[in-house]
Each structure stands twice: as structure tokens, then as C-alpha cells.
Design a protein around this motif. Structure first.
Motif, PDB file in Angstrom:
ATOM      1  N   GLU A 245     -30.400  42.360   6.739  1.00  0.00           N
ATOM      2  CA  GLU A 245     -31.557  42.623   6.485  1.00  0.00           C
ATOM      3  C   GLU A 245     -32.140  43.879   7.381  1.00  0.00           C
ATOM      4  N   PHE A 246     -31.986  43.854   8.642  1.00  0.00           N
ATOM      5  CA  PHE A 246     -32.412  44.583   9.736  1.00  0.00           C
ATOM      6  C   PHE A 246     -31.673  46.136   9.238  1.00  0.00           C
ATOM      7  N   TYR A 247     -30.458  46.156   9.107  1.00  0.00           N
ATOM      8  CA  TYR A 247     -29.696  47.270   8.764  1.00  0.00           C
ATOM      9  C   TYR A 247     -29.977  47.905   7.671  1.00  0.00           C
ATOM     10  N   ALA A 248     -30.337  47.188   6.522  1.00  0.00           N
ATOM     11  CA  ALA A 248     -30.755  47.728   5.243  1.00  0.00           C
ATOM     12  C   ALA A 248     -32.064  48.282   5.129  1.00  0.00           C
ATOM     13  N   VAL A 249     -33.004  47.776   6.140  1.00  0.00           N
ATOM     14  CA  VAL A 249     -34.490  48.357   6.104  1.00  0.00           C
ATOM     15  C   VAL A 249     -34.221  49.779   7.288  1.00  0.00           C
ATOM     16  N   THR A 250     -33.528  49.497   8.223  1.00  0.00           N
ATOM     17  CA  THR A 250     -33.500  50.846   9.169  1.00  0.00           C
ATOM     18  C   THR A 250     -32.787  52.036   8.526  1.00  0.00           C
TER      19      THR A 250
END
Length: 101
Positions: free
Chosen positions: A74-79
Motif C-alpha cells: 500500500e505504501f508503494y502504491a500511494v507513493t
């Protein structure tokens, strides 16, 4: 450096890195290419590499501040989505505005 200043530095680095592929005709702003102008595929590949470079800067600041928090997909998708949004001004300037030659 304070934590607030670190966040702002990472955001400025990300903004510059996201727009760099669209604002010049050199690879990563330094290496001249034989083909002029750069293709969209090369620009997108640069964008991916610079995403990880900007993330590395953020990781260095996080490591310096203390323990690194674990990140999921999720972190990499958002960033990644944020990085693409930050690249919009450069993309607009390169592909959507008319330039006189």
C-alpha cells in the motif's frame, strides 16, 4: 535537521526528480543521448528509476531519525501515485503545450 525539515526536503527532491525526465533531453539530466528527442519510454523508465532514488533519500532520512517503519504494498502504491502526480507539470509542459521551434 528536524523531522519537519526532512519531510520538506524529501518532497522537494521528489518534485524535482519527477519532473527531470520531462524538462531535458539528457538521460538523468547528465548523459547525452544519440536520439533526439527522448522517447516517452525512456522518460518513463527514468521516472521509475528516479522514484526509487527519491525513495532512497527518504529512507536515509528515516534511518537517521530512528527505526525504519515496515512498509507494505500500500505504501508503494500511494507513493508511486504521488510521484506520478508530482510529474504532471513536466508532462504537461512537454506533451500538452505547444512549443515554437
Amino acid at each position: 535537521m528536524s523531522q519537519t525539515a526532512s519531510v520538506w526536503v524529501v518532497l522537494v527532491v521528489a518534485l524535482l526528480a519527477a519532473n527531470l525526465p520531462f524538462l531535458n533531453e539528457r538521460l538523468f539530466g547528465a548523459i547525452p543521448l544519440r536520439t533526439q528527442p527522448k522517447s516517452l519510454a525512456i522518460r518513463l523508465a527514468e521516472l521509475v528509476v528516479l522514484y526509487f532514488v527519491a525513495g532512497g533519500v527518504g529512507l536515509l532520512f528515516e534511518r537517521r531519525a530512528g527505526q525504519i517503519a515496515p512498509q507494505g504494498w500500500e505504501f508503494y502504491a500511494v507513493t508511486g501515485a504521488l510521484f506520478i502526480v508530482l510529474a504532471f507539470p513536466g508532462f504537461t509542459w512537454r506533451y500538452l503545450m505547444k512549443h515554437r521551434h
